[in-house]
Design an enzyme around this catalytic site. Structure first.
Site, PDB file in Angstrom:
ATOM      1  N   HIS A  41     -25.584 -12.075  47.929  1.00  0.00           N
ATOM      2  CA  HIS A  41     -24.988 -13.319  47.434  1.00  0.00           C
ATOM      3  C   HIS A  41     -24.789 -14.248  48.634  1.00  0.00           C
ATOM      4  O   HIS A  41     -23.897 -14.021  49.449  1.00  0.00           O
ATOM      5  CB  HIS A  41     -23.652 -12.953  46.746  1.00  0.00           C
ATOM      6  CG  HIS A  41     -22.856 -14.104  46.258  1.00  0.00           C
ATOM      7  ND1 HIS A  41     -21.548 -13.974  45.852  1.00  0.00           N
ATOM      8  CD2 HIS A  41     -23.166 -15.426  46.093  1.00  0.00           C
ATOM      9  CE1 HIS A  41     -21.086 -15.146  45.459  1.00  0.00           C
ATOM     10  NE2 HIS A  41     -22.046 -16.049  45.610  1.00  0.00           N
TER      11      HIS A  41
ATOM     12  N   MET B 259     -19.285 -17.579  39.185  1.00  0.00           N
ATOM     13  CA  MET B 259     -18.095 -17.231  39.977  1.00  0.00           C
ATOM     14  C   MET B 259     -16.859 -17.359  39.093  1.00  0.00           C
ATOM     15  O   MET B 259     -16.664 -18.378  38.429  1.00  0.00           O
ATOM     16  CB  MET B 259     -17.939 -18.174  41.178  1.00  0.00           C
ATOM     17  CG  MET B 259     -19.001 -18.045  42.264  1.00  0.00           C
ATOM     18  SD  MET B 259     -19.184 -16.393  42.955  1.00  0.00           S
ATOM     19  CE  MET B 259     -17.535 -16.059  43.576  1.00  0.00           C
TER      20      MET B 259
ATOM     21  N   ASP C 142     -18.569 -12.693  39.052  1.00  0.00           N
ATOM     22  CA  ASP C 142     -18.103 -12.282  40.373  1.00  0.00           C
ATOM     23  C   ASP C 142     -16.744 -12.893  40.681  1.00  0.00           C
ATOM     24  O   ASP C 142     -16.605 -14.122  40.735  1.00  0.00           O
ATOM     25  CB  ASP C 142     -19.155 -12.759  41.393  1.00  0.00           C
ATOM     26  CG  ASP C 142     -18.862 -12.299  42.812  1.00  0.00           C
ATOM     27  OD1 ASP C 142     -17.883 -11.564  43.016  1.00  0.00           O
ATOM     28  OD2 ASP C 142     -19.626 -12.707  43.719  1.00  0.00           O
TER      29      ASP C 142
HETATM   30  C1  DX5 Z   1     -16.017 -13.887  46.709  1.00  0.00           C
HETATM   31  C2  DX5 Z   1     -17.149 -12.913  46.663  1.00  0.00           C
HETATM   32  C3  DX5 Z   1     -16.918 -11.757  45.774  1.00  0.00           C
HETATM   33  C4  DX5 Z   1     -15.759 -10.905  46.157  1.00  0.00           C
HETATM   34  C5  DX5 Z   1     -15.248 -10.198  44.954  1.00  0.00           C
HETATM   35  O1  DX5 Z   1     -16.387 -14.982  47.434  1.00  0.00           O
HETATM   36  O2  DX5 Z   1     -18.337 -13.527  46.231  1.00  0.00           O
HETATM   37  O3  DX5 Z   1     -18.099 -10.967  45.623  1.00  0.00           O
HETATM   38  O4  DX5 Z   1     -16.082  -9.950  47.112  1.00  0.00           O
HETATM   39  O5  DX5 Z   1     -14.096  -9.543  45.307  1.00  0.00           O
HETATM   40  P1  DX5 Z   1     -12.970  -9.217  44.234  1.00  0.00           P
HETATM   41  O6  DX5 Z   1     -13.626  -8.318  43.218  1.00  0.00           O
HETATM   42  O7  DX5 Z   1     -11.954  -8.550  45.040  1.00  0.00           O
HETATM   43  O8  DX5 Z   1     -12.533 -10.508  43.637  1.00  0.00           O
HETATM   44 ZN    ZN Z   2     -20.100 -12.202  45.699  1.00  0.00          ZN
END
Ligand code: DX5
Ligand code: ZN
Length: 221
Positions: A65, A136, A176
């Site tokens: 990502h 997101m 995500d």
């Molecule tokens: C945030 C990232 C996510 C993050 C998710 O910018 O893209 O992938 O690691 O972490 P959690 O599941 O803890 O929200």
């Molecule tokens: Zn991510």
């Protein structure tokens, strides 16, 4: 079955090799790797050399990502390093369609990521040309943030858009940010195929438990 992509952002960075092996053993479907540049998001994480080193430690697909400006400059490095799925942010690309083409020409799956406030119209006309859309459910930059519930109707609308553009080829919806058992259930009910989960998965000593729980959310509906 729901696919689960644990994010190593919440893993122990002092032993990432061991952490990806633990994920493989625990039955994860792929490894979600969060790349941040300190520009597009206010945080700096890992780059292609780390991905390359991790490639030797597991056979799991790498879901990379890219939360970076000008991703086109670094995509060749990530392809070489062993990324399998690569997503770029629509907000970071002036020529989004060309960037996805670059990923496909490198033989990898291409995805477009959207921040919570970015409308689905930004991917409407390239939906058929991508393999997945990453929605997101937090503002990108950090793990452990609370899930933004207002994104749920967006997941439903995207599911509908994909249905209307029905094709032989599947277009996956990945979500995500802030995913746990409760919010993951809401995402799957709204139409998500792939759940990214970082802090939730790594809050367990036995990683198999949360991974299995999220993978089987479909059947609990
Ligand atoms: C945030 C990232 C996510 C993050 C998710 O910018 O893209 O992938 O690691 O972490 P959690 O599941 O803890 O929200
Ligand atoms: Zn991510």
């Amino acid at each position: 079955m729901t696919l689960v992509a644990p994010s190593i952002l919440s893993a122990d960075f002092a032993c990432l090799g061991e952490e990806v092996k633990r994920l493989e053993k625990a039955g994860a479907d792929c490894v979600h790797i969060d790349v941040m540049d300190g520009q597009f998001v206010p945080n700096l994480t890992i780059g292609a050399p780390v991905v390359k080193a991790l490639r030797k430690e597991t056979n799991l697909p790498f879901d990379v990502h890219l939360m970076i400006q000008h991703p086109e400059n670094l995509i060749p490095d990530f392809i070489q390093a062993g990324a399998d799925w690569i997503s770029v942010h629509a907000e970071a690309c002036v020529h989004l369609h060309r960037v996805r083409q670059m990923i496909h020409e490198g033989g990898k799956k291409a995805g477009v990521a959207l921040n919570p406030a970015t409308p689905l119209t930004s991917v409407q006309y390239l939906l058929k040309d991508v393999d997945y859309i990453l929605l997101m459910t937090v503002n990108p930059g950090f793990g452990g943030q609370p899930f933004i519930r207002h994104v749920l109707p967006k997941i439903q609308e995207l599911r509908q858009m994909i249905r209307e553009q029905a094709d032989e080829r599947p277009i996956y919806i990945e979500v995500d940010g802030g995913v746990n058992q409760e919010t993951g259930t809401l995402c799957v009910q709204a139409g998500a195929d792939i759940l990214v989960a970082g802090s939730y998965v790594f809050s367990y000593t036995e990683l198999e438990k949360p991974i299995r729980q999220l993978q089987t959310l479909h059947s609990s509906l």
